[in-house]
Scaffold this motif. Sequence first.
Motif, PDB file in Angstrom:
ATOM      1  N   ILE A  23       0.835  -1.205   0.000  1.00  0.00           N
ATOM      2  CA  ILE A  23       0.000   0.000   0.000  1.00  0.00           C
ATOM      3  C   ILE A  23       0.868   1.251   0.000  1.00  0.00           C
ATOM      4  CG2 ILE A  23      -1.495   1.397   1.505  1.00  0.00           C
ATOM      5  CD1 ILE A  23      -3.129  -0.541   0.008  1.00  0.00           C
ATOM      6  N   LEU A  24       1.911   1.251   0.815  1.00  0.00           N
ATOM      7  CA  LEU A  24       2.773   2.439   0.892  1.00  0.00           C
ATOM      8  C   LEU A  24       3.464   2.700  -0.446  1.00  0.00           C
ATOM      9  CD1 LEU A  24       4.277   2.087   4.477  1.00  0.00           C
ATOM     10  CD2 LEU A  24       2.584   3.761   3.679  1.00  0.00           C
ATOM     11  N   THR A  25       3.898   1.650  -1.115  1.00  0.00           N
ATOM     12  CA  THR A  25       4.503   1.842  -2.436  1.00  0.00           C
ATOM     13  C   THR A  25       3.475   2.405  -3.407  1.00  0.00           C
ATOM     14  OG1 THR A  25       6.282   0.222  -2.217  1.00  0.00           O
ATOM     15  CG2 THR A  25       5.455   0.612  -4.438  1.00  0.00           C
ATOM     16  N   ASP A  26       2.281   1.813  -3.416  1.00  0.00           N
ATOM     17  CA  ASP A  26       1.232   2.311  -4.302  1.00  0.00           C
ATOM     18  C   ASP A  26       0.891   3.762  -3.968  1.00  0.00           C
ATOM     19  OD1 ASP A  26      -0.843   1.703  -6.383  1.00  0.00           O
ATOM     20  OD2 ASP A  26      -2.154   2.280  -4.734  1.00  0.00           O
ATOM     21  N   HIS A  27       0.802   4.067  -2.683  1.00  0.00           N
ATOM     22  CA  HIS A  27       0.488   5.427  -2.255  1.00  0.00           C
ATOM     23  C   HIS A  27       1.568   6.407  -2.712  1.00  0.00           C
ATOM     24  CE1 HIS A  27      -0.339   8.349   1.319  1.00  0.00           C
ATOM     25  NE2 HIS A  27      -0.479   8.927   0.144  1.00  0.00           N
ATOM     26  N   ALA A  28       2.823   6.028  -2.575  1.00  0.00           N
ATOM     27  CA  ALA A  28       3.915   6.916  -3.004  1.00  0.00           C
ATOM     28  C   ALA A  28       3.752   7.282  -4.484  1.00  0.00           C
ATOM     29  CB  ALA A  28       5.271   6.250  -2.755  1.00  0.00           C
ATOM     30  N   TYR A  29       3.452   6.284  -5.305  1.00  0.00           N
ATOM     31  CA  TYR A  29       3.276   6.572  -6.730  1.00  0.00           C
ATOM     32  C   TYR A  29       2.022   7.387  -7.007  1.00  0.00           C
ATOM     33  CZ  TYR A  29       7.321   3.820  -7.994  1.00  0.00           C
ATOM     34  OH  TYR A  29       8.611   3.371  -8.126  1.00  0.00           O
ATOM     35  N   LYS A  33       2.073  10.751  -9.113  1.00  0.00           N
ATOM     36  CA  LYS A  33       1.184  10.959 -10.264  1.00  0.00           C
ATOM     37  C   LYS A  33       0.333  12.217 -10.084  1.00  0.00           C
ATOM     38  CE  LYS A  33       1.101   6.056 -11.267  1.00  0.00           C
ATOM     39  NZ  LYS A  33       0.405   4.794 -10.986  1.00  0.00           N
ATOM     40  N   ALA A  34      -0.051  12.504  -8.852  1.00  0.00           N
ATOM     41  CA  ALA A  34      -0.818  13.731  -8.591  1.00  0.00           C
ATOM     42  C   ALA A  34       0.032  14.961  -8.903  1.00  0.00           C
ATOM     43  CB  ALA A  34      -1.296  13.752  -7.135  1.00  0.00           C
ATOM     44  N   ALA A  35       1.302  14.904  -8.539  1.00  0.00           N
ATOM     45  CA  ALA A  35       2.209  16.012  -8.874  1.00  0.00           C
ATOM     46  C   ALA A  35       2.358  16.128 -10.393  1.00  0.00           C
ATOM     47  CB  ALA A  35       3.568  15.801  -8.213  1.00  0.00           C
ATOM     48  N   SER A  36       2.468  14.996 -11.060  1.00  0.00           N
ATOM     49  CA  SER A  36       2.591  14.998 -12.525  1.00  0.00           C
ATOM     50  C   SER A  36       1.338  15.558 -13.188  1.00  0.00           C
ATOM     51  CB  SER A  36       2.833  13.574 -13.039  1.00  0.00           C
ATOM     52  OG  SER A  36       4.066  13.095 -12.598  1.00  0.00           O
ATOM     53  N   GLY A  64       5.905  16.750  -1.787  1.00  0.00           N
ATOM     54  CA  GLY A  64       6.164  16.688  -0.351  1.00  0.00           C
ATOM     55  C   GLY A  64       5.512  15.463   0.264  1.00  0.00           C
ATOM     56  N   HIS A  65       4.297  15.150  -0.182  1.00  0.00           N
ATOM     57  CA  HIS A  65       3.615  13.946   0.299  1.00  0.00           C
ATOM     58  C   HIS A  65       4.357  12.697  -0.166  1.00  0.00           C
ATOM     59  CE1 HIS A  65      -0.504  16.178   0.656  1.00  0.00           C
ATOM     60  NE2 HIS A  65       0.384  16.585   1.545  1.00  0.00           N
ATOM     61  N   PHE A  66       4.822  12.717  -1.410  1.00  0.00           N
ATOM     62  CA  PHE A  66       5.626  11.595  -1.908  1.00  0.00           C
ATOM     63  C   PHE A  66       6.821  11.370  -0.990  1.00  0.00           C
ATOM     64  CE2 PHE A  66       9.322  10.053  -4.192  1.00  0.00           C
ATOM     65  CZ  PHE A  66       8.855   8.878  -4.759  1.00  0.00           C
ATOM     66  N   LYS A  67       7.512  12.449  -0.634  1.00  0.00           N
ATOM     67  CA  LYS A  67       8.676  12.321   0.256  1.00  0.00           C
ATOM     68  C   LYS A  67       8.275  11.756   1.615  1.00  0.00           C
ATOM     69  CE  LYS A  67      12.505  14.869   2.403  1.00  0.00           C
ATOM     70  NZ  LYS A  67      12.633  13.812   3.371  1.00  0.00           N
ATOM     71  N   MET A  68       7.140  12.199   2.139  1.00  0.00           N
ATOM     72  CA  MET A  68       6.680  11.693   3.434  1.00  0.00           C
ATOM     73  C   MET A  68       6.418  10.189   3.378  1.00  0.00           C
ATOM     74  SD  MET A  68       4.059  14.829   4.357  1.00  0.00           S
ATOM     75  CE  MET A  68       3.183  13.939   5.607  1.00  0.00           C
ATOM     76  N   VAL A  69       5.768   9.746   2.309  1.00  0.00           N
ATOM     77  CA  VAL A  69       5.487   8.313   2.170  1.00  0.00           C
ATOM     78  C   VAL A  69       6.791   7.552   1.956  1.00  0.00           C
ATOM     79  CG1 VAL A  69       4.232   6.551   0.873  1.00  0.00           C
ATOM     80  CG2 VAL A  69       3.171   8.781   1.269  1.00  0.00           C
TER      81      VAL A  69
END
Length: 193
Positions: A23-29, A33-36, A64-69
Motif C-alpha cells: 500500500i505504501l509503495t502504491d500510495h507513493a506513486y 502521479k498527482a504532482a505529474s 512533499g507527500h511523496f517524500k513523506m510516504v
Amino acid sequence: MLGLKLPTDPRWVNIVEKNIDEILTDHAYCEQKAASTAISLIVSFPEYTELVTEMVALSREEMGHFKMVHDLILQRGNTLGRDRKDDYVIELIKFFPKGGSRTTQLVHRLLYAGLIEARSCERFRLLSEELEDKKLADFYHKLMISEAGHYTMFLKFARKYGELEEVNKKWDSLLEYEAQIMKDLGTKESIHG
C-alpha cells in the motif's frame, strides 16, 4: 461532503493491514502521479493563470507527500517498489469522450482529478479511523485533510472554467460511473483498487 455514490467497503482496511508495504509503495506513486497531473495541467493550459498558480503549489505539496510516504517506507526498513498500473484511473478516464474544445478538455481533466482526490480522501479517512497502527492512522488523518482541499479546488476550477449547469451534470454522471467501477474494486492492496 465528497458526494461519492458508493463508499469503500470497510473490509478493504483488512487487505491494507496485511499488505502495508504494498500500500505504501502504491500510495507513493499516487502522490507522484498527482504532482505529474498538476504539472501536466500547467503545460497544457498555461493561459489559465490562476490555475497555473494553484498547480505550482499543488505539485510541490504532492511531491512533499511523496517524500513523506517514501520516508515512511525507508523507516520501515524497505525500499520503494516498482510502480504498477492503476486500474481505477484507467477505467475512470474512459468516461468522457476524447476531443472537444480546449475548455471541454480542461473541465474533463479537472473533474477526473477532483474525483480521484475525493476517493483518496475517503480512503485515507477510512485508514485513519480503522488502522490498528496508530502512527499510520495519524499519518493518513493528516493526508485526508489535504486531499479534501484538493478535491474542492479541482471542482471549483471546473465550475469556474466550464458552464456551471453542464459541469454539475457531468460531475453527477461521473460520480455514478465511478460507483460502478468501485463495485469491482476494493480487493487489492492499492489506494484506489
